[in-house]
Design an enzyme around this catalytic site. Structure first.
Site, PDB file in Angstrom:
ATOM      1  N   ASP A   1       7.787  -0.924  30.317  1.00 55.69           N
ATOM      2  CA  ASP A   1       9.040  -0.167  30.212  1.00 55.69           C
ATOM      3  C   ASP A   1       9.831  -0.177  31.521  1.00 55.69           C
ATOM      4  O   ASP A   1      10.230   0.876  32.029  1.00 55.69           O
ATOM      5  CB  ASP A   1       8.757   1.287  29.807  1.00 55.69           C
TER       6      ASP A   1
ATOM      7  N   GLU B   1      13.979   2.612  19.684  1.00 55.61           N
ATOM      8  CA  GLU B   1      13.657   3.247  20.965  1.00 55.61           C
ATOM      9  C   GLU B   1      14.214   2.382  22.084  1.00 55.61           C
ATOM     10  O   GLU B   1      14.927   1.420  21.858  1.00 55.61           O
ATOM     11  CB  GLU B   1      12.135   3.418  21.109  1.00 55.61           C
TER      12      GLU B   1
END
Length: 345
Positions: free
Chosen positions: A13, A245
């Site tokens: 991420d 997301e």
């Protein structure tokens, strides 16, 4: 594909930012766990954050005349800058973070489960891009779900925004009754989302940040993403294009680019607009599926070139919750569309 940037830890991420000419990466820190894989994401059991920096990406340039002469980048690990035990409201799972600089201060935004196992978003403040960061004792009022992405615009006021949201384990589907923590509906917990004829995809969320960068100035809003062929919101069953997301915002010229993951179809895609609050129109894919279930990214300009930071599970031989940050150069065509190969001049 390029090799992992960081090999001594599992990282995912990646939120990349350039501060004072240096590139900083704010990733999740994956770790080994005995928790079995499930669609709620319990196996992603992270407890702290590291910050990394580097001075060059020439080794990853798409131009062989640059990459062939470049040394591998020296990546500096600045150590743990925040851990779950430092944050009074957190129970577990420090998921994908982001960072921002505004008026001389640095802000680390992070999602985590509170004592009731509900995801909220917190903020920690520091005087340096590498911390230390001191967390506020409570989550940002009005925040919920996961994957905060901060964006500071280049206008005179340095207007700042926070984008967030994630389906299934990220609990975004539990807020269909309203954009407030009080609207939480536990009956939607788990790998659920709207579906069927006429159902619209759930939108990511956006809120303008107040001047203190630690609270919202006004209500949380839907960030509307439209289908280009109809001008209508993307359908819930359109899993190749609907938001799942991994929100990210960047700006090039006068165009705002909102990019995100489609989750269970594993694409990184983007939409464009002329206002940071939307609406946005779907514009295409940035990255095809990689090894591993999740895909999460950031896009940043560094030394005149544009870079896509992302992750995959190559280093762990395909273990979904043990990921590694990678980077590749990206480009724009004459119409401002993102392309993955250098346009022919």
């Amino acid at each position: 594909m390029s090799p992992p940037l960081i090999t001594h830890l599992y990282t995912a991420d990646p939120s990349a930012h350039v501060f004072d000419g240096k590139l900083y990466i704010y990733p999740s820190h994956d770790r080994e766990t005995d928790i079995q894989f499930n669609d709620n994401g319990d196996q992603y059991d992270m407890v702290d954050y590291h910050v990394f920096s580097l001075d060059s990406l020439d080794a990853f340039s798409s131009d062989p005349s640059i990459s062939s002469a470049a040394e591998p980048p020296k990546v500096t690990d600045h150590g743990v800058v925040l851990s779950a035990e430092q944050v009074p409201w957190v129970s577990r799972q420090l998921w994908a973070p982001d960072a921002a600089r505004r008026k001389g201060k640095y802000y680390l935004y992070f999602p985590a489960r509170d004592k009731n196992s509900i995801f909220r978003i917190g903020v920690a403040v520091g005087d340096s891009p590498v911390g230390p960061f001191k967390p506020d004792p409570e989550p940002i009022p009005g925040s919920f779900s996961i994957d905060p992405a901060s964006f500071v615009d280049d206008d005179a006021d340095e207007s700042a925004y926070l984008y967030f949201g994630g389906l299934w384990g990220g609990q975004l589907q539990c807020y269909q009754k309203g954009n407030t923590p009080e609207a939480f509906d536990e009956s939607w917990l788990g790998p659920k989302e709207p579906s069927g004829p006429g159902a619209k995809a759930l939108f990511p969320k956006v809120a303008k940040l107040a001047d203190d960068m630690r609270s919202f100035e006004g209500p949380v809003r839907d960030l509307v993403i439209l289908a280009p062929e109809s001008g209508e919101p993307i359908a819930a069953d359109d899993h190749d294009r609907r938001f799942f997301e991994a929100a990210w915002m960047h700006k090039r010229g006068g165009t705002y680019y909102f990019s995100y993951s489609t989750g269970d179809t594993h694409y990184l895609v983007y939409a464009t607009g002329d206002n940071p609050l939307g609406p946005f129109t779907y514009a295409g894919r940035i990255l095809e599926p990689v090894l591993g279930w999740t895909t999460h990214h950031s896009i940043v300009e560094f030394r005149g070139r544009w870079w896509l930071f992302h992750h995959d599970c190559e280093l762990s031989n395909g273990v979904n919750h043990l990921r590694s940050v990678k980077v590749k150069e990206i480009f724009y065509d004459e119409e401002g569309r993102i392309v993955t190969e250098r346009p022919v001049e």
